[in-house]
Write a protein that holds these residues in place. Sequence first.
Motif, PDB file in Angstrom:
ATOM      1  N   VAL A 145      11.980 -10.730  -6.442  1.00 25.56           N
ATOM      2  CA  VAL A 145      12.447 -10.386  -5.095  1.00 25.56           C
ATOM      3  C   VAL A 145      13.382  -9.196  -5.134  1.00 25.56           C
ATOM      4  CG1 VAL A 145      13.877 -11.181  -3.172  1.00 25.56           C
ATOM      5  CG2 VAL A 145      12.094 -12.672  -4.077  1.00 25.56           C
ATOM      6  N   TYR A 146      14.376  -9.210  -6.036  1.00 24.53           N
ATOM      7  CA  TYR A 146      15.323  -8.095  -5.995  1.00 24.53           C
ATOM      8  C   TYR A 146      14.746  -6.815  -6.584  1.00 24.53           C
ATOM      9  CZ  TYR A 146      17.236  -9.667 -10.661  1.00 24.53           C
ATOM     10  OH  TYR A 146      17.431 -10.064 -11.964  1.00 24.53           O
ATOM     11  N   ASN A 147      13.835  -6.917  -7.543  1.00 29.89           N
ATOM     12  CA  ASN A 147      13.183  -5.695  -8.035  1.00 29.89           C
ATOM     13  C   ASN A 147      12.303  -5.078  -6.956  1.00 29.89           C
ATOM     14  OD1 ASN A 147      14.291  -5.532 -10.601  1.00 29.89           O
ATOM     15  ND2 ASN A 147      12.760  -6.872 -11.506  1.00 29.89           N
ATOM     16  N   PHE A 148      11.609  -5.922  -6.202  1.00 33.20           N
ATOM     17  CA  PHE A 148      10.803  -5.436  -5.083  1.00 33.20           C
ATOM     18  C   PHE A 148      11.683  -4.744  -4.049  1.00 33.20           C
ATOM     19  CE2 PHE A 148       9.347  -6.598  -0.718  1.00 33.20           C
ATOM     20  CZ  PHE A 148       8.285  -5.712  -0.641  1.00 33.20           C
ATOM     21  N   MET A 149      12.829  -5.354  -3.713  1.00 33.91           N
ATOM     22  CA  MET A 149      13.744  -4.761  -2.743  1.00 33.91           C
ATOM     23  C   MET A 149      14.216  -3.387  -3.203  1.00 33.91           C
ATOM     24  SD  MET A 149      16.157  -7.995  -1.712  1.00 33.91           S
ATOM     25  CE  MET A 149      15.505  -9.454  -0.879  1.00 33.91           C
ATOM     26  N   LEU A 150      14.661  -3.288  -4.452  1.00 32.52           N
ATOM     27  CA  LEU A 150      15.158  -2.010  -4.969  1.00 32.52           C
ATOM     28  C   LEU A 150      14.078  -0.944  -4.931  1.00 32.52           C
ATOM     29  CD1 LEU A 150      17.260  -3.262  -8.023  1.00 32.52           C
ATOM     30  CD2 LEU A 150      18.162  -2.213  -5.947  1.00 32.52           C
ATOM     31  N   ASP A 151      12.867  -1.299  -5.335  1.00 37.99           N
ATOM     32  CA  ASP A 151      11.767  -0.323  -5.326  1.00 37.99           C
ATOM     33  C   ASP A 151      11.493   0.174  -3.911  1.00 37.99           C
ATOM     34  OD1 ASP A 151      11.499  -0.524  -8.035  1.00 37.99           O
ATOM     35  OD2 ASP A 151       9.683  -1.762  -8.009  1.00 37.99           O
ATOM     36  N   GLU A 152      11.513  -0.723  -2.932  1.00 41.87           N
ATOM     37  CA  GLU A 152      11.257  -0.329  -1.560  1.00 41.87           C
ATOM     38  C   GLU A 152      12.368   0.576  -1.022  1.00 41.87           C
ATOM     39  OE1 GLU A 152       8.519  -0.973   0.531  1.00 41.87           O
ATOM     40  OE2 GLU A 152       7.713  -1.458  -1.460  1.00 41.87           O
ATOM     41  N   HIS A 153      13.609   0.266  -1.350  1.00 37.88           N
ATOM     42  CA  HIS A 153      14.717   1.094  -0.874  1.00 37.88           C
ATOM     43  C   HIS A 153      14.686   2.485  -1.509  1.00 37.88           C
ATOM     44  CE1 HIS A 153      16.142  -2.135   1.424  1.00 37.88           C
ATOM     45  NE2 HIS A 153      16.821  -2.782   0.491  1.00 37.88           N
ATOM     46  N   MET A 154      14.274   2.564  -2.753  1.00 38.73           N
ATOM     47  CA  MET A 154      14.172   3.888  -3.379  1.00 38.73           C
ATOM     48  C   MET A 154      13.073   4.713  -2.719  1.00 38.73           C
ATOM     49  SD  MET A 154      15.043   3.414  -7.421  1.00 38.73           S
ATOM     50  CE  MET A 154      14.104   1.919  -7.712  1.00 38.73           C
ATOM     51  N   GLU A 174      19.470   4.400  -6.569  1.00 38.93           N
ATOM     52  CA  GLU A 174      19.921   3.138  -7.159  1.00 38.93           C
ATOM     53  C   GLU A 174      21.192   3.361  -7.972  1.00 38.93           C
ATOM     54  OE1 GLU A 174      18.415  -0.579  -9.993  1.00 38.93           O
ATOM     55  OE2 GLU A 174      17.080   1.127  -9.630  1.00 38.93           O
ATOM     56  N   VAL A 175      22.116   2.433  -7.852  1.00 37.13           N
ATOM     57  CA  VAL A 175      23.407   2.493  -8.542  1.00 37.13           C
ATOM     58  C   VAL A 175      23.648   1.153  -9.229  1.00 37.13           C
ATOM     59  CG1 VAL A 175      25.907   2.793  -8.273  1.00 37.13           C
ATOM     60  CG2 VAL A 175      24.331   4.092  -6.814  1.00 37.13           C
ATOM     61  N   LEU A 176      24.210   1.191 -10.411  1.00 35.38           N
ATOM     62  CA  LEU A 176      24.688  -0.028 -11.074  1.00 35.38           C
ATOM     63  C   LEU A 176      26.207   0.084 -11.132  1.00 35.38           C
ATOM     64  CD1 LEU A 176      23.943  -2.662 -12.482  1.00 35.38           C
ATOM     65  CD2 LEU A 176      23.827  -1.402 -14.637  1.00 35.38           C
ATOM     66  N   PRO A 177      26.927  -0.535 -10.190  1.00 32.59           N
ATOM     67  CA  PRO A 177      28.372  -0.339 -10.078  1.00 32.59           C
ATOM     68  C   PRO A 177      29.162  -1.384 -10.867  1.00 32.59           C
ATOM     69  CG  PRO A 177      27.623  -1.587  -8.205  1.00 32.59           C
ATOM     70  CD  PRO A 177      26.398  -1.355  -9.082  1.00 32.59           C
ATOM     71  N   PRO A 178      30.492  -1.207 -10.959  1.00 30.06           N
ATOM     72  CA  PRO A 178      31.349  -2.248 -11.546  1.00 30.06           C
ATOM     73  C   PRO A 178      31.314  -3.503 -10.676  1.00 30.06           C
ATOM     74  CG  PRO A 178      32.534  -0.152 -11.353  1.00 30.06           C
ATOM     75  CD  PRO A 178      31.270  -0.016 -10.568  1.00 30.06           C
ATOM     76  N   TYR A 179      31.504  -4.647 -11.310  1.00 33.28           N
ATOM     77  CA  TYR A 179      31.549  -5.918 -10.589  1.00 33.28           C
ATOM     78  C   TYR A 179      32.980  -6.386 -10.347  1.00 33.28           C
ATOM     79  CZ  TYR A 179      26.640  -6.224 -12.108  1.00 33.28           C
ATOM     80  OH  TYR A 179      25.308  -5.971 -12.344  1.00 33.28           O
ATOM     81  N   ILE A 180      33.944  -5.678 -10.925  1.00 37.31           N
ATOM     82  CA  ILE A 180      35.362  -5.983 -10.722  1.00 37.31           C
ATOM     83  C   ILE A 180      36.026  -4.717 -10.197  1.00 37.31           C
ATOM     84  CG2 ILE A 180      37.522  -6.746 -11.791  1.00 37.31           C
ATOM     85  CD1 ILE A 180      35.910  -8.144 -13.933  1.00 37.31           C
ATOM     86  N   VAL A 181      36.793  -4.844  -9.118  1.00 38.63           N
ATOM     87  CA  VAL A 181      37.424  -3.679  -8.495  1.00 38.63           C
ATOM     88  C   VAL A 181      38.913  -3.911  -8.306  1.00 38.63           C
ATOM     89  CG1 VAL A 181      35.313  -2.967  -7.286  1.00 38.63           C
ATOM     90  CG2 VAL A 181      36.911  -4.545  -6.163  1.00 38.63           C
ATOM     91  N   GLU A 198      25.403  17.589   1.070  1.00 36.31           N
ATOM     92  CA  GLU A 198      24.952  16.341   0.441  1.00 36.31           C
ATOM     93  C   GLU A 198      24.694  15.228   1.457  1.00 36.31           C
ATOM     94  OE1 GLU A 198      27.337  14.909  -2.758  1.00 36.31           O
ATOM     95  OE2 GLU A 198      27.261  16.795  -3.892  1.00 36.31           O
ATOM     96  N   LEU A 199      25.263  15.374   2.641  1.00 30.12           N
ATOM     97  CA  LEU A 199      25.143  14.312   3.641  1.00 30.12           C
ATOM     98  C   LEU A 199      23.787  14.368   4.338  1.00 30.12           C
ATOM     99  CD1 LEU A 199      28.715  14.548   5.217  1.00 30.12           C
ATOM    100  CD2 LEU A 199      27.888  12.827   3.602  1.00 30.12           C
ATOM    101  N   PRO A 200      23.206  13.207   4.695  1.00 34.31           N
ATOM    102  CA  PRO A 200      23.722  11.859   4.433  1.00 34.31           C
ATOM    103  C   PRO A 200      23.457  11.436   2.989  1.00 34.31           C
ATOM    104  CG  PRO A 200      21.608  11.698   5.522  1.00 34.31           C
ATOM    105  CD  PRO A 200      21.935  13.165   5.455  1.00 34.31           C
ATOM    106  N   VAL A 201      24.313  10.578   2.471  1.00 33.33           N
ATOM    107  CA  VAL A 201      24.139   9.985   1.150  1.00 33.33           C
ATOM    108  C   VAL A 201      23.679   8.548   1.333  1.00 33.33           C
ATOM    109  CG1 VAL A 201      25.284   9.276  -0.977  1.00 33.33           C
ATOM    110  CG2 VAL A 201      25.895  11.461   0.088  1.00 33.33           C
ATOM    111  N   TYR A 202      22.565   8.179   0.669  1.00 31.95           N
ATOM    112  CA  TYR A 202      22.050   6.804   0.682  1.00 31.95           C
ATOM    113  C   TYR A 202      22.161   6.235  -0.729  1.00 31.95           C
ATOM    114  CZ  TYR A 202      19.292   7.955   4.975  1.00 31.95           C
ATOM    115  OH  TYR A 202      18.867   8.324   6.218  1.00 31.95           O
ATOM    116  N   VAL A 203      22.782   5.070  -0.876  1.00 33.84           N
ATOM    117  CA  VAL A 203      22.841   4.401  -2.183  1.00 33.84           C
ATOM    118  C   VAL A 203      22.495   2.926  -2.021  1.00 33.84           C
ATOM    119  CG1 VAL A 203      24.441   5.974  -3.349  1.00 33.84           C
ATOM    120  CG2 VAL A 203      25.353   4.136  -1.925  1.00 33.84           C
TER     121      VAL A 203
END
Length: 435
Positions: free
Chosen positions: A177-186, A192-199, A248-253
């Motif tokens: 499900v989440y791989n399908f979602m990411l592919d569709e959004h790209m 696609e971004v892999l961000p920190p999980y602690i902020v 650069e605008l708009p930026v989509y991530v």
Amino acid sequence: MLDIKKIRRQPDWFKEKLATRGIDASEIDEVLELDQKRRELLQKVEALKAQRNEASKKIGEAKRNGQSAEEAIKETRDLGDQIKGLDEKVEANDEVFYDKMSRLPNVPHDDVPVSLTEDGAVELRKVGQVRDFDFEPKHHWDVGENLGILDFDRARKVSGARFVYYLGLGAQLERAVYNFMLDEHMKDGYTEVLPPYIVNAKSMYGTGQFPKFKEGVYQVNGEDMTLIPTAEVPLTNYYRGDVIPEQELPVYVTALTPCFRSEAGAAGRDTRGLIRMHQFNKVEMVKYTKPEDSWDELEKMTANAENILKKLGLPYHVITLTSSDMSFTASMTHDLELWMPAQNKYREVSSCSNCLDFQARRMHTQYRDADGKLHYVHTLNGSGLAVGRTVAAILENYQNADGSVTIPEVLVPYMHGVKKITKENAVPFRNKLNK
């Protein structure tokens, strides 16, 4: 954060608009009083600094003329002490002022339905055909537990309530499900971004979770570091304090992350199943846009989330939330709600919001136009989608009378060709026991 200059100019308008979000007019009055006090204190500080500059000139003149500068020196010291005292008052006043300003929510758009409860949301459209079952549909937790792909009991033993183990094809379905979602959004232009999980606390403040909603998160390392409640936080803070080049605008991530929420105040609500968990996966969409583009971008973002549900063949509807039900930072929110046959109602799977410049002001995120003038960007965020809730909807809408679950066609390639989850193929290590 709201613009204090605009509040000064239109106090009654802000009182009227924020009253629709449960904010009392006295809170606006308090902010304006603190703002007025700050400006008065700063005027006094500037006047004293001017006097000190004059006294400093007298010291120089006296020394050049061989005269005593003792009186001018004393005056300078006295003025310095007064300035220091006023600076401390300004600092104390600012602390209260910014705390109160940071607790005022965004102003709702004129088209947002007004209500002090969630009742009154406006349905924009209904999409997909609700399935007519020839048997009594089971809740997704019963479907998952009967197949052995969801284990809430062992998760409770290991971590506590509102946690789950996904097993075998259940884990594979979540990943599909989440791989399908990411592919569709790209495909829709998101990076696609892999961000920190602690902020840190500044990041939580920037997107509006702090200071008002500290009770809803998990904090580590004292109070400065927090497990993210949503990928919106690290994605939106990426440009905190920056000036984004206009071109650069708009930026989509977009990003897949785990999300961690204490669910404070949720006692007794959705205690079973995947709807309200302390830890869950979510694919998030975030946009940075020019102000004049943000409303069109909200509709595009909502369409991006809808695209996932249409391709999964899941019935849903889109609603515009009421003034008090949308998030603290939003000016308008469109919710996507999935049909859950066992509950016989729609349940939220995505919220797409336009925050205007509310978060950008907190984060000091701007862009420079062709004339060199700085403007705050507008930020938008939306779930694209909450993965566990999507899995729950698949289990309920695609269940069969024999307890098996048919895989939506678009997910079959992500499931390595598996078209149906049955007791026989669900969890390989358990299947060995049945042979």
